[in-house]
Motif scaffolding. Sequence first.
Motif, short mmCIF file in Angstrom:
data_model
loop_
_atom_site.label_atom_id
_atom_site.label_comp_id
_atom_site.label_asym_id
_atom_site.label_seq_id
_atom_site.Cartn_x
_atom_site.Cartn_y
_atom_site.Cartn_z
N THR A 59 71.73 10.09 26.67
CA THR A 59 71.47 10.01 24.90
C THR A 59 72.42 8.58 24.60
O THR A 59 73.29 8.51 24.92
CB THR A 59 72.15 11.18 24.28
N ALA A 118 73.52 7.06 21.65
CA ALA A 118 73.90 7.54 20.20
C ALA A 118 73.69 6.22 19.32
O ALA A 118 74.31 5.21 19.68
CB ALA A 118 75.09 8.16 20.10
N GLY A 119 73.33 6.35 18.34
CA GLY A 119 73.31 5.38 17.24
C GLY A 119 74.38 5.67 16.21
O GLY A 119 74.10 5.09 14.90
N ASP A 120 75.48 6.26 16.50
CA ASP A 120 76.48 6.41 15.53
C ASP A 120 77.11 5.06 15.18
O ASP A 120 77.54 4.23 15.94
CB ASP A 120 77.56 7.42 16.31
N ARG A 155 79.19 8.15 10.86
CA ARG A 155 77.68 8.42 10.31
C ARG A 155 76.70 8.32 11.43
O ARG A 155 76.62 7.38 12.21
CB ARG A 155 77.50 7.32 9.23
N GLY A 193 73.50 8.11 13.52
CA GLY A 193 72.31 7.21 13.37
C GLY A 193 71.12 8.02 14.23
O GLY A 193 71.06 9.28 14.28
N GLN A 194 70.25 7.12 14.37
CA GLN A 194 69.14 7.41 15.26
C GLN A 194 69.47 7.51 16.70
O GLN A 194 69.88 6.31 17.58
CB GLN A 194 68.00 6.51 14.93
N ASP A 195 69.45 8.78 17.26
CA ASP A 195 69.71 8.92 18.91
C ASP A 195 68.39 8.65 19.53
O ASP A 195 67.46 9.44 19.02
CB ASP A 195 70.49 10.18 18.91
N LEU A 196 68.69 8.10 20.61
CA LEU A 196 67.42 7.83 21.47
C LEU A 196 67.76 8.48 23.06
O LEU A 196 69.06 8.37 23.23
CB LEU A 196 67.02 6.51 21.78
N ARG A 197 66.82 8.83 23.67
CA ARG A 197 67.01 9.27 25.03
C ARG A 197 66.43 8.31 25.97
O ARG A 197 65.54 7.81 25.87
CB ARG A 197 66.44 10.64 25.26
N ASP A 215 54.00 7.53 17.43
CA ASP A 215 54.12 8.73 16.67
C ASP A 215 52.69 9.68 17.03
O ASP A 215 52.63 10.69 16.12
CB ASP A 215 54.23 8.41 15.22
#
Length: 313
Positions: free
Chosen positions: A45, A47-49, A59, A61-65, A279
């Motif tokens: 992952t 993490a977009g923290d 905070r 954020g948007q997490d990507l795998r 999407d």
Amino acid sequence: MPLAEGEWNLSYGPNGVHPGANLTFGTFSNGYYLLEPYEITPADTEAGDTPLPREDGIRFGQDLRTHATITFEIGVDTVDAAPTLIGRHGANLDAVSELKQAWDAEALRRRFGTTAVLRTTQGGRARLFYGRPRKCAPAGSKLTRQGYTPVVASFAVQDDSSYDDVEQLVRVDLVPPPHRGIKGPLTTPLSMVGEGSPRQPGEITVKGTRPTWPVITFHGPISQPVCEVVDRWKLSLDLTLGVGERVTIDPRPWGRTVLRNGNASVAGSLYRSSPRLADLRLPIGEHSLVLRGRDDTGTAHMTIAWRDAYAYL
């Protein structure tokens, strides 16, 4: 051909002088058996923290795998291939070479976005992964001369999902089928002509544990074709297809194309109101599909193909 329980199959097509592959392994019957159970390493992952300014905590954020990896420990066994030591040794070198050749995948690793297919049957369920073979490392072993060599091989999965080996396909016509009439002479009770259908045309059920990618194909003649998944999304194209022409929208991560007649990109014809290809997925459950557009002949139709997706096997 269906795979036996516990078998795996790696396949991809040729590319110019580079051959394709169709290698089955995993059990004693094919000479490439697993020394240990396969291992699926989950995707990492990203993490977009971000830290909160002048506060404790973060905070989210948007997490990507990224991608999952499947690792195999394979025993290449040719002990029974020949009655002599030199015969077993030669057969083993040939078998290891065949495995290495399939895993090298030069036919696809030089092509952007092209994937191999890794199929298996586990627990009676036929599944497949899209991705690319990676490492293939035969271990130095004194047993090679006796007809046995252990090999470690890995496979990178494109999108951390497995898919049903059976592809679902439905056809949706622009003009709905005619209503069945009433059979005469009229008697009580009235009965309808023909057998009843348990599902209306254009109604589908997506199973699995994850949303999946639909491959949508419009078949002409039709102008301004629209594919609508009722209460979900609507995909529209600003073009006209003649008789025999088609446009295929493939939103899968290894595809991401909008092709006319299989070769010309018409991605610029998508209306801005259409979802991004990234999407364009079908959620789990029942859906109603509708084809819209203009066709004076009433012969236009579309097809939607998909495979049920799973978070694991």
